[in-house]
Motif scaffolding. Structure first.
Motif, PDB file in Angstrom:
ATOM      1  N   LEU A 119       2.627 -76.120  45.224  1.00  8.91           N
ATOM      2  CA  LEU A 119       3.643 -76.816  44.436  1.00  8.91           C
ATOM      3  C   LEU A 119       3.869 -76.075  43.132  1.00  8.91           C
ATOM      4  N   MET A 120       5.111 -75.651  42.914  1.00 11.85           N
ATOM      5  CA  MET A 120       5.510 -75.043  41.644  1.00 11.85           C
ATOM      6  C   MET A 120       6.602 -75.904  41.023  1.00 11.85           C
ATOM      7  N   GLU A 146      21.824 -69.248  41.275  1.00 13.81           N
ATOM      8  CA  GLU A 146      21.326 -67.985  41.849  1.00 13.81           C
ATOM      9  C   GLU A 146      19.840 -67.794  41.554  1.00 13.81           C
ATOM     10  N   GLY A 147      19.421 -68.144  40.338  1.00 12.50           N
ATOM     11  CA  GLY A 147      18.015 -68.008  39.980  1.00 12.50           C
ATOM     12  C   GLY A 147      17.128 -68.944  40.788  1.00 12.50           C
ATOM     13  N   ILE A 148      17.534 -70.203  40.901  1.00 12.35           N
ATOM     14  CA  ILE A 148      16.760 -71.170  41.679  1.00 12.35           C
ATOM     15  C   ILE A 148      16.694 -70.742  43.142  1.00 12.35           C
ATOM     16  N   ARG A 149      17.821 -70.297  43.667  1.00 16.20           N
ATOM     17  CA  ARG A 149      17.843 -69.882  45.077  1.00 16.20           C
ATOM     18  C   ARG A 149      16.899 -68.705  45.323  1.00 16.20           C
ATOM     19  N   GLU A 150      16.895 -67.731  44.417  1.00 17.39           N
ATOM     20  CA  GLU A 150      16.049 -66.565  44.639  1.00 17.39           C
ATOM     21  C   GLU A 150      14.571 -66.914  44.573  1.00 17.39           C
ATOM     22  N   VAL A 151      14.167 -67.738  43.614  1.00 19.24           N
ATOM     23  CA  VAL A 151      12.738 -68.054  43.518  1.00 19.24           C
ATOM     24  C   VAL A 151      12.306 -68.988  44.653  1.00 19.24           C
ATOM     25  N   ALA A 152      13.190 -69.882  45.085  1.00 20.16           N
ATOM     26  CA  ALA A 152      12.832 -70.768  46.195  1.00 20.16           C
ATOM     27  C   ALA A 152      12.706 -69.998  47.496  1.00 20.16           C
ATOM     28  N   GLN A 159       6.467 -75.390  47.802  1.00 22.27           N
ATOM     29  CA  GLN A 159       7.439 -76.395  47.371  1.00 22.27           C
ATOM     30  C   GLN A 159       7.852 -76.113  45.922  1.00 22.27           C
ATOM     31  N   ILE A 160       9.157 -76.055  45.686  1.00 13.03           N
ATOM     32  CA  ILE A 160       9.694 -75.801  44.351  1.00 13.03           C
ATOM     33  C   ILE A 160      10.338 -77.092  43.854  1.00 13.03           C
ATOM     34  N   SER A 161       9.802 -77.633  42.785  1.00 10.93           N
ATOM     35  CA  SER A 161      10.261 -78.936  42.306  1.00 10.93           C
ATOM     36  C   SER A 161      10.938 -78.798  40.951  1.00 10.93           C
ATOM     37  N   LEU A 162      12.158 -79.315  40.845  1.00  9.73           N
ATOM     38  CA  LEU A 162      12.929 -79.260  39.599  1.00  9.73           C
ATOM     39  C   LEU A 162      12.670 -80.515  38.784  1.00  9.73           C
ATOM     40  N   GLU A 163      12.161 -80.331  37.582  1.00 10.74           N
ATOM     41  CA  GLU A 163      11.899 -81.448  36.674  1.00 10.74           C
ATOM     42  C   GLU A 163      13.026 -81.509  35.646  1.00 10.74           C
ATOM     43  N   TYR A 164      13.823 -82.552  35.711  1.00 10.40           N
ATOM     44  CA  TYR A 164      14.988 -82.623  34.823  1.00 10.40           C
ATOM     45  C   TYR A 164      14.655 -83.352  33.524  1.00 10.40           C
ATOM     46  N   LYS A 165      15.459 -83.059  32.516  1.00  8.53           N
ATOM     47  CA  LYS A 165      15.278 -83.631  31.183  1.00  8.53           C
ATOM     48  C   LYS A 165      16.592 -83.479  30.432  1.00  8.53           C
ATOM     49  N   VAL A 188      22.107 -75.039  46.302  1.00  9.05           N
ATOM     50  CA  VAL A 188      21.155 -73.987  46.667  1.00  9.05           C
ATOM     51  C   VAL A 188      20.891 -74.017  48.166  1.00  9.05           C
ATOM     52  N   GLY A 189      20.665 -75.208  48.705  1.00  5.47           N
ATOM     53  CA  GLY A 189      20.603 -75.373  50.148  1.00  5.47           C
ATOM     54  C   GLY A 189      19.339 -74.886  50.840  1.00  5.47           C
ATOM     55  N   LEU A 190      18.206 -74.896  50.142  1.00  5.26           N
ATOM     56  CA  LEU A 190      16.948 -74.463  50.763  1.00  5.26           C
ATOM     57  C   LEU A 190      16.007 -75.657  50.926  1.00  5.26           C
ATOM     58  N   PRO A 191      15.262 -75.707  52.044  1.00  9.34           N
ATOM     59  CA  PRO A 191      14.488 -76.913  52.369  1.00  9.34           C
ATOM     60  C   PRO A 191      13.231 -77.117  51.542  1.00  9.34           C
ATOM     61  N   ASN A 192      12.759 -76.108  50.837  1.00 12.83           N
ATOM     62  CA  ASN A 192      11.531 -76.274  50.058  1.00 12.83           C
ATOM     63  C   ASN A 192      11.801 -76.698  48.616  1.00 12.83           C
TER      64      ASN A 192
END
Length: 335
Positions: A119-120, A146-152, A159-165, A188-192
């Protein structure tokens, strides 16, 4: 949802350093804070910040924490290593800085996997803006996606989790609320990919925590739950249930209903006012266990589901208050 895994913010255990390390000069090390955290009765996991807390091989860190009786729940990215990140990490106007941020995140993903976790958490608080006419919003959004897609895509098993604020450190964050975050995940469209819901962030995004969790479960997946509390004006990081007890119970009901299986993580700030971090964390754990017993009672009460189905707020409030505080007792003078 199970209630057997409790994680916490490691930096909390730098609070009142003189009480734990009378001869300490400077800040306590990651292992010193972890040793202190291991004193918390009921704590099972820690989250580590990357790269801040990872100064040796991740597998070795995991082994040492295991010796303390603690597991690694996951890592959380921090973008402080380059002062240029203040103007954005994935959204920085300089392509070289964007590349540095993306490569740093990939290194963090590799490290958390080497530590035996998957988990990141990405809190992209530096990706945003402060002024009208400061940026082209479409370009900013495109860089973020693009950045989120590349790292995911770097490791589909992580699992890549976005923490919003809503804000902080930028005046406006690109990921300010549940809806915008879910739009990004869909694009982004990626399952993780999934979402970390931080209770205090949700409050001052002017959201109802349980409703946000329900939307996340419907359109993506809930990968992290950060419990704390506050007065809905900023990220107060107060103890669990200190202000919004009812909303905390409702959130716990919702995530259990949706099948959340991750750790409950305490993102509280005892270090801000010098509280005893061990005792503070123990009280948070005890509070959640008590609240989960209330959830158990509510789940067994068919009256609540019937009241909610008809949106009967008076009846539902009476039922919840009874589950929390016990039945009303009538004395001889009651009427």
């Amino acid at each position: 949802m199970t209630n057997s895994r409790f994680a916490t913010r490691l930096n909390s255990f730098a609070s009142r350093p003189q009480a734990e390390w009378p001869d300490l000069t400077g800040k306590p090390s990651m292992l010193q804070m972890a040793t202190r955290a291991a004193k918390v009765d009921g704590l099972t996991d820690l989250d580590l910040n990357f790269p801040d807390h990872v100064s040796e091989k991740p597998a070795e860190i995991a082994r040492k924490l295991g010796d303390f009786g603690l597991s690694i729940n996951g890592f959380a990215m921090r973008y402080y290593s380059n002062p240029a990140f203040k103007l954005g990490a994935f959204t920085n106007p300089d392509p070289a800085v964007r590349r540095e941020a993306i490569d740093l995140t990939k290194a963090g993903i590799d490290a958390v996997r080497a530590a035996g976790a998957s988990l990141m958490t990405l809190w992209l608080g530096q990706d945003g803006f402060d002024y009208a006419f400061q940026t082209d919003y479409a370009t900013l959004w495109q860089h973020e996606i693009e950045g989120i897609r590349e790292v995911a895509a770097h490791d589909p098993g992580c699992q890549i989790s976005l923490e919003y604020k809503p804000n902080e450190p930028r005046s406006y964050s690109l990921m300010p609320d549940a809806a915008t975050t879910l739009l990004a995940i869909r694009e982004v469209g990626l399952p993780n990919l999934g979402v970390t819901l931080d209770f205090a962030h949700v409050l001052y995004a002017d959201e109802q925590p349980a409703f946000a969790a329900a939307l996340i479960a419907r359109h993506s997946k809930l990968l992290g739950v950060h419990l704390n509390d506050g007065y809905a004006k900023r990220d107060d990081g107060l103890m669990v249930g200190a202000v919004h007890t009812l909303q905390t119970i409702e959130l716990l009901c919702q995530i259990r209903r949706d099948g959340y299986a991750g750790a409950i993580y305490f993102d509280t700030f005892p270090d801000m006012t010098g509280l005893d971090p061990v005792r503070e964390c123990e009280v948070n754990i005890a509070t959640v266990k008590r609240l989960l017993r209330v959830v158990d009672r509510l789940e067994k009460d068919n009256r609540l589901s019937a009241a909610m189905a008809s949106q009967d707020a008076v009846t539902s409030q009476a039922i919840v208050q009874e589950a929390m505080l016990g039945p009303e007792t009538r004395g001889r003078g009651s009427r």
